[in-house]
Design an enzyme around this catalytic site. Structure first.
Site, PDB file in Angstrom:
ATOM      1  N   ASP A 299       0.814  -1.221   0.000  1.00 22.20           N
ATOM      2  CA  ASP A 299       0.000   0.000   0.000  1.00 22.20           C
ATOM      3  C   ASP A 299       0.842   1.263   0.000  1.00 22.20           C
ATOM      4  OD1 ASP A 299      -2.467  -1.294   0.005  1.00 22.20           O
ATOM      5  OD2 ASP A 299      -2.612  -1.328   2.194  1.00 22.20           O
TER       6      ASP A 299
ATOM      7  N   HIS B 117      -7.006  -4.196  -2.602  1.00 23.59           N
ATOM      8  CA  HIS B 117      -7.332  -3.429  -1.398  1.00 23.59           C
ATOM      9  C   HIS B 117      -7.610  -2.008  -1.846  1.00 23.59           C
ATOM     10  CE1 HIS B 117      -7.564  -1.984   2.603  1.00 23.59           C
ATOM     11  NE2 HIS B 117      -6.326  -1.559   2.737  1.00 23.59           N
TER      12      HIS B 117
ATOM     13  N   SER C  12     -15.114 -26.847  27.735  1.00 22.83           N
ATOM     14  CA  SER C  12     -15.739 -27.301  28.982  1.00 22.83           C
ATOM     15  C   SER C  12     -16.758 -26.292  29.476  1.00 22.83           C
ATOM     16  CB  SER C  12     -14.667 -27.501  30.063  1.00 22.83           C
ATOM     17  OG  SER C  12     -14.150 -26.241  30.473  1.00 22.83           O
TER      18      SER C  12
END
Length: 334
Positions: free
Chosen positions: A84, A109, A253
């Site tokens: 970029d 992007h 759990s």
């Protein structure tokens, strides 16, 4: 309104068959786009700097890299896959004046487009095709017959056939196998930066380090702290990836699940969320982009100093030693 999602049946890679595609930059995304498109039957050329590792890799992969201006002149579709922070100067100096009407510029992007760093000539369509995964995954998923989902968007002024060309490109790299979500340059850029800074990179790394430091400062062995606060993150993320938060909570759990519900909100508080909103504001109003652009104009002194500091953190030293003992994880070092 639900997002519009395109799949293989919605795209025709034959639209690319009589076109030359230039991949500018043979890095993380570049190597994947170039090879996937070639394997999809497209004509692909690569631009890279001679003498660099990326240049040598491109040669090993069967390409003959050429200079960027030459690649742009020869191509119909120009995909900019450079870092970029380098794109704006290279666009002004080597790309813009070599574009022709009818050309298509593809970005993975939207940063430089959205924040006004590209002065695109009239008659040139700009398309966003953004894989939602790193390049090595874009390549490996394509090679095994799957694909990494992508985002697609058009800049105002794109040609009438630009969406079809973009979908064909996305299909060529495997994106339509996983689904291609329609978006805009603004939405992709702002959500991507926010995700990186608040959750995926900035938030997660800060959380990992804070947890590790808390245990070590309380006198616990650094190795134990590493396993609890770093190593096991992958196990939890894999469960979330497979079935969301509910599946992860179903798989752990009852004790862990109760700790999640009752203690998580004490870590991510209203103050934390307020800071997230502040960061989003800095992205939306362009102040982060301005900061990053100016940082690189000054040769990135703060960025380099932060990188050096972070690489010396104790969690990295401990992890490096432990990973040497884990032959099954294919450990990587910078």
């Amino acid at each position: 309104m639900p997002a519009k999602i395109y799949y293989d049946k919605d795209a025709d890679v034959a639209l690319l068959k009589n076109k030359t595609i230039a991949i500018l930059g043979y890095g993380s995304q570049g190597h994947a786009h170039a090879q996937n498109l070639r394997d999809s039957g497209c004509t692909v050329i690569v631009a890279e700097l001679p003498g660099t590792p990326n240049y040598e890799q491109a040669v090993k992969d069967g390409f003959q890299p050429i200079p960027t201006p030459e690649a742009v002149k020869k191509a119909d579709i120009i995909t900019i896959l450079l870092p970029d922070e380098l794109q704006a100067d290279i666009f002004r100096g080597q790309i813009r004046d070599n574009l022709s009407p009818g050309n298509v510029v593809v970005c993975s992007h939207g940063f430089n487009v959205h924040f006004g760093q590209f002065d695109v000539p009239k008659g040139v369509s700009v398309i966003l095709v953004a894989p939602k995964g790193p390049g090595h995954l874009v390549r490996s998923e394509y090679a095994r017959g799957a694909g990494v989902p992508c985002l697609i968007g058009l800049l105002d002024g794109a040609a009438p056939d630009a969406l079809k060309i973009g979908l064909a490109y996305a299909k060529g790299i495997g994106g339509t196998r996983g689904g291609v979500i329609e978006t805009t340059f603004a939405e992709e850029t702002e959500t991507d930066l926010f995700g990186e800074q608040v959750v995926l990179c900035g938030g997660l790394c800060a959380l990992i380090k804070a947890g590790f430091e808390t245990l070590v400062e309380a006198g616990y062995q650094p190795e134990m702290a590493y396993f609890e606060c770093v190593h096991e993150v992958k196990l939890i993320v894999d469960l979330i990836y497979q079935g969301g938060l509910n599946y992860m909570r179903y798989s752990i759990s009852n004790t862990a699940e109760y700790g999640d519900y009752s203690r998580g909100p004490r870590i991510i508080t209203d103050e934390t969320k307020a800071e997230m909103k502040k960061i989003l504001g800095e992205i939306q109003n362009g102040s982060f982009a301005r900061e990053w652009i100016l940082e690189n104009k000054a040769n990135a002194p703060a960025f380099k100093a932060l990188r050096r500091k972070e690489r010396q953190h104790q969690v990295e030293e401990v992890g490096r030693q432990l990973r040497k003992l884990m032959s099954w994880i294919n450990a990587k070092e910078v």
